[in-house]
Design an enzyme around this catalytic site. Structure first.
Site, PDB file in Angstrom:
ATOM      1  N   CYS A 143      -7.911 -15.606   1.720  1.00 22.31           N
ATOM      2  CA  CYS A 143      -8.731 -16.272   2.729  1.00 22.31           C
ATOM      3  C   CYS A 143      -9.370 -17.526   2.160  1.00 22.31           C
ATOM      4  O   CYS A 143     -10.196 -18.145   2.820  1.00 22.31           O
ATOM      5  CB  CYS A 143      -9.782 -15.312   3.275  1.00 22.31           C
ATOM      6  SG  CYS A 143     -10.800 -14.595   1.984  1.00 22.31           S
TER       7      CYS A 143
ATOM      8  N   GLU B 273      -8.782   0.224  -3.829  1.00 25.76           N
ATOM      9  CA  GLU B 273      -9.901  -0.422  -3.146  1.00 25.76           C
ATOM     10  C   GLU B 273     -11.197   0.086  -3.768  1.00 25.76           C
ATOM     11  O   GLU B 273     -11.281   1.239  -4.174  1.00 25.76           O
ATOM     12  CB  GLU B 273      -9.814  -0.081  -1.642  1.00 25.76           C
ATOM     13  CG  GLU B 273     -11.073  -0.123  -0.855  1.00 25.76           C
ATOM     14  CD  GLU B 273     -11.612  -1.536  -0.657  1.00 25.76           C
ATOM     15  OE1 GLU B 273     -10.826  -2.471  -0.393  1.00 25.76           O
ATOM     16  OE2 GLU B 273     -12.843  -1.706  -0.786  1.00 25.76           O
TER      17      GLU B 273
ATOM     18  N   ASP C  88      -4.776  -8.847  -1.952  1.00 31.42           N
ATOM     19  CA  ASP C  88      -5.491  -9.457  -0.831  1.00 31.42           C
ATOM     20  C   ASP C  88      -6.988  -9.473  -1.186  1.00 31.42           C
ATOM     21  O   ASP C  88      -7.777  -8.750  -0.594  1.00 31.42           O
ATOM     22  CB  ASP C  88      -5.230  -8.632   0.442  1.00 31.42           C
ATOM     23  CG  ASP C  88      -5.897  -9.238   1.676  1.00 31.42           C
ATOM     24  OD1 ASP C  88      -6.413 -10.365   1.594  1.00 31.42           O
ATOM     25  OD2 ASP C  88      -5.895  -8.565   2.727  1.00 31.42           O
TER      26      ASP C  88
ATOM     27  N   GLN D  38      -9.768  -6.943   9.536  1.00 34.11           N
ATOM     28  CA  GLN D  38      -9.677  -8.363   9.894  1.00 34.11           C
ATOM     29  C   GLN D  38     -10.267  -8.605  11.274  1.00 34.11           C
ATOM     30  O   GLN D  38     -10.031  -7.825  12.194  1.00 34.11           O
ATOM     31  CB  GLN D  38      -8.218  -8.824   9.872  1.00 34.11           C
ATOM     32  CG  GLN D  38      -7.695  -9.136   8.489  1.00 34.11           C
ATOM     33  CD  GLN D  38      -8.277 -10.404   7.877  1.00 34.11           C
ATOM     34  OE1 GLN D  38      -9.197 -11.019   8.409  1.00 34.11           O
ATOM     35  NE2 GLN D  38      -7.756 -10.767   6.725  1.00 34.11           N
TER      36      GLN D  38
ATOM     37  N   TYR E  92      -6.726  -4.259  -3.502  1.00 33.55           N
ATOM     38  CA  TYR E  92      -7.734  -4.669  -2.508  1.00 33.55           C
ATOM     39  C   TYR E  92      -7.257  -4.241  -1.110  1.00 33.55           C
ATOM     40  O   TYR E  92      -7.104  -5.055  -0.217  1.00 33.55           O
ATOM     41  CB  TYR E  92      -7.965  -6.184  -2.525  1.00 33.55           C
ATOM     42  CG  TYR E  92      -8.251  -6.769  -3.880  1.00 33.55           C
ATOM     43  CD1 TYR E  92      -9.557  -6.871  -4.338  1.00 33.55           C
ATOM     44  CD2 TYR E  92      -7.219  -7.212  -4.700  1.00 33.55           C
ATOM     45  CE1 TYR E  92      -9.825  -7.410  -5.586  1.00 33.55           C
ATOM     46  CE2 TYR E  92      -7.481  -7.753  -5.956  1.00 33.55           C
ATOM     47  CZ  TYR E  92      -8.787  -7.852  -6.385  1.00 33.55           C
ATOM     48  OH  TYR E  92      -9.036  -8.382  -7.605  1.00 33.55           O
TER      49      TYR E  92
HETATM   50  N1  SAH Z   1      -6.107  -5.686   2.588  1.00 35.25           N
HETATM   51  C1  SAH Z   1      -7.188  -5.217   3.415  1.00 35.25           C
HETATM   52  C2  SAH Z   1      -8.566  -5.638   2.927  1.00 35.25           C
HETATM   53  C3  SAH Z   1      -8.713  -7.052   2.465  1.00 35.25           C
HETATM   54  S1  SAH Z   1     -10.369  -7.616   2.227  1.00 35.25           S
HETATM   55  C4  SAH Z   1      -6.988  -5.666   4.846  1.00 35.25           C
HETATM   56  O1  SAH Z   1      -6.332  -6.671   5.088  1.00 35.25           O
HETATM   57  O2  SAH Z   1      -7.505  -5.009   5.747  1.00 35.25           O
HETATM   58  C5  SAH Z   1     -10.647  -7.391   0.545  1.00 35.25           C
HETATM   59  C6  SAH Z   1     -10.960  -5.966   0.164  1.00 35.25           C
HETATM   60  O3  SAH Z   1     -11.171  -5.953  -1.241  1.00 35.25           O
HETATM   61  C7  SAH Z   1     -12.231  -5.391   0.795  1.00 35.25           C
HETATM   62  O4  SAH Z   1     -11.931  -4.159   1.395  1.00 35.25           O
HETATM   63  C8  SAH Z   1     -13.171  -5.187  -0.403  1.00 35.25           C
HETATM   64  O5  SAH Z   1     -13.993  -4.042  -0.271  1.00 35.25           O
HETATM   65  C9  SAH Z   1     -12.192  -5.032  -1.532  1.00 35.25           C
HETATM   66  N2  SAH Z   1     -12.683  -5.373  -2.865  1.00 35.25           N
HETATM   67  C10 SAH Z   1     -13.578  -6.304  -3.213  1.00 35.25           C
HETATM   68  N3  SAH Z   1     -13.726  -6.355  -4.539  1.00 35.25           N
HETATM   69  C11 SAH Z   1     -12.888  -5.423  -5.059  1.00 35.25           C
HETATM   70  C12 SAH Z   1     -12.580  -5.003  -6.379  1.00 35.25           C
HETATM   71  N4  SAH Z   1     -13.172  -5.548  -7.432  1.00 35.25           N
HETATM   72  N5  SAH Z   1     -11.669  -4.037  -6.542  1.00 35.25           N
HETATM   73  C13 SAH Z   1     -11.048  -3.463  -5.487  1.00 35.25           C
HETATM   74  N6  SAH Z   1     -11.301  -3.824  -4.209  1.00 35.25           N
HETATM   75  C14 SAH Z   1     -12.212  -4.785  -3.991  1.00 35.25           C
END
Ligand code: SAH
Length: 587
Positions: A451, A351, A424, A301, A330
């Protein structure tokens, strides 16, 4: 019928989701950039389409008390920040309203104005009327970003770096960006000067020629460590060493200089290959009491202090008591997963980006966290696999109690099904299959960090049609001066007493390989029936690892430091090998 060029005197009555003022002319909604709610203006219509129109302010007749002088002189041209013309109190009021409206209108809810936490941690419930009004905006609403990506262009024969003008690829060389730390602009200036002096060519996206594409800077807010990453259309830089030496001399806190090779004709900034020019290929930062390793590719973030507040709320809404299993879909580098692990029996992160998962595993190890497991997989596929462990539990997950046989065990007996699921996702929100899978797993609570209030609201509606009700919604301003806002909501299962027997069996889900294969339970059964003795999951994992077969990676993390791990006895290894052959997993 509205006409382009028409000028009308009218009041601004609200905001679009992108922070533009809205007024009505001849019954039609007109979006006006830089206009503030309550202002009486002369608006000139600039664009008309079937359902809406755009206009611009010709004259402000009655000025809002929330209008302030812009801190950034380039804001209008740059387009990166849309709200520099209003005080921070109005910005928070706009964002709280945006989240509330989305949940009520798109999400079919009926909730009062949500709480919003402002940049300095102040929680406001009433929007505009606060201390902030007098000061315009607090210091915390500026220089908050820990990451910048400056596109590089050539203008009048010289390299320049700045930001893309709104909806174009024209680079505006903003001298000082108000939402970035000053040191970032200094890094940019050092690199641009070096590029000019050493005649480094600049990438041209039309011809595909030229070297330097982007200057990417990342800083650990607490650690102070700084990463400079040059994105280049090639594998090497001319006079690399001179650049490194200059950066080391002029940039305090420099910890990492890397090159990202991106030779593709794409809008994606980073290329896959990263080469270290100096220092480590990552930096570290502290968040929520943990130390995180951050590679250029890993999500982190951009607003450190606000992220901590948001995550603390997400953990609070997960409402764990130290024993539950929580699934974090995620998960990025495992920031929220680790924060959840403190209060859970077991936390599982999923992820899609391999580098982020590597970082997540490393982060867990380095912080000595042993009750977490990470999987690199598409969240939808992982959720569906976890959910499919619940054979026989289909759409009627809430309809009737199911007795589940075999290795699937009741929720409460082993505590291994997800009691709570946190999601997320990126801006586009959850795919319907993910929602289906989450609902099938029937967690008591779903915590959704988002977001984008619009996609969040769409998904909340789907959850509420599938047995979950919205019990809490709250906004956090992680992106002051822009129209973006984070939201966290809690959804609770409407019938919490219903025991739905779903067990996430990670061994069987074995996300490391896609092909169908025998489950650990089948291997155990085979060994028992054929050889008359039991083999353990650890022994299966040890044998599979020895044979180079993928295992559920969580075994690596469950090992305590200095723990003596019993090795698999030869006769058991034989039995397991035989079972693997039987199930055609081994030739
Ligand atoms: N929760 C974490 C990241 C949130 S951002 C934090 O707050 O730091 C969203 C994340 O989802 C990113 O790391 C992105 O790489 C991942 N992402 C995007 N598409 C995805 C999918 N289809 N499956 C799993 N992860 C995914």
């Amino acid at each position: 019928m509205l006409k382009v060029g028409q000028v009308e005197r009218t009041e601004i009555t609200g905001y679009s989701s992108e922070g533009m003022g809205i007024c009505r002319i001849d019954g039609c909604a007109v979006f006006v950039p830089n206009a503030i709610r309550g202002e009486l203006c002369e608006i000139k219509v600039t664009h008309v389409s079937r359902n809406s129109a755009h206009g611009k302010i010709e004259q402000i007749i009655e000025r809002s008390p929330h209008r302030i002088t812009r801190t950034c002189p380039d804001a209008k041209r740059c387009g990166g920040c849309q709200l520099h013309h209003m005080d921070y109190a109005e910005e928070l009021a706009f964002k709280a309203q945006k989240v509330t409206d989305a949940l009520n209108r798109i999400g079919s809810q009926n909730i009062p104005l949500v709480k919003i936490t402002g940049a300095d941690g102040t929680v406001s419930t009433q929007g505009a009327e606060s201390e902030l009004q007098k000061e315009g905006a607090p210091a915390a609403a500026f220089a908050y970003r820990n990451k910048a990506q400056y596109p590089v262009a050539e203008q009048e024969g010289k390299p320049v770096a700045g930001f893309y003008k709104n909806r174009t690829h024209e680079v505006i060389p903003v001298k000082r960006c108000a939402i970035l730390p000053e040191i970032f602009d200094r890094v940019r200036d050092v690199v641009v000067r070096w590029a000019a002096e050493d005649r480094v060519s600049v990438y041209n996206e039309h011809s595909g020629k030229g070297l330097l594409r982007h200057i990417y800077v990342r800083k650990g807010t607490i650690s102070g460590q700084l990463m400079v990453c040059l994105v280049v259309n090639g594998k090497t830089l001319p006079r690399e060493q001179r650049l490194v030496n200059t950066l080391r001399r002029e940039i305090p806190g420099l910890a990492s200089v890397v090159l990202s090779v991106n030779t593709k004709n794409t809008n994606v900034v980073l290329g896959e290959e990263i080469r270290t020019l100096w220092g480590e290929p990552f930096i570290e930062d502290q968040l929520c009491g943990f130390t995180f390793r951050l590679s250029p590719h890993s999500f982190y973030q951009v607003n450190h202090d606000q992220a901590q507040r948001l995550y603390a709320k997400a953990v609070e809404l997960a409402a764990l008591h130290g024993t539950e299993t929580v699934l974090d879909l995620y998960c990025g580098t495992g920031t929220i997963t680790l924060a959840l692990s403190r209060e859970a029996g077991r936390a599982i992160g999923v992820e899609v980006i391999p580098q982020a998962i590597e970082d997540a595993k490393e982060n867990a190890l380095r912080n000595g966290v042993q009750n977490v497991e990470f999987f690199c997989a598409d969240a939808g596929e992982a959720a569906q696999r976890f959910a499919s462990q619940a054979s026989g539990i289909g759409d009627q997950a809430f309809g009737d109690e199911k007795a589940v046989t075999g290795h699937l065990s009741p929720v409460t007996a082993h505590g291994s099904s997800p009691d709570v699921i946190l999601v997320d996702p990126p801006r586009k929100g959850l795919a319907p299959e993910v929602i289906d899978a989450v609902v099938t797993m029937a967690p008591k609570r779903v915590v959704y960090v988002s977001c984008d209030p619009a996609t969040l609201a769409r998904d909340v509606k789907l959850f509420s049609e599938r047995g979950y009700s919205l019990s809490h919604a709250e906004a956090f301003d992680l992106f002051p001066r822009t129209f973006h806002v984070e939201t966290v909501v809690q959804l609770v299962r409407k019938n919490p007493d219903m025991a739905v027997c779903v067990t996430v069996n990670l061994e069987d889900a074995d996300l490391t390989a896609a092909e169908s294969k025998a489950t650990y339970e089948q291997i155990k059964d085979y060994a028992l029936n054929t050889y008359g003795f039991q083999v353990t999951s650890l022994q299966i994992a040890q044998t599979k690892r020895k044979l180079g077969l993928p295992t559920g990676d969580h075994y690596n993390l469950s090992q305590k430091e200095n723990q003596v791990i019993p090795q698999c006895p030869p006769e058991k290894e034989n039995a397991i090998r035989e079972a693997l052959r039987h199930f055609r997993m081994l030739n």
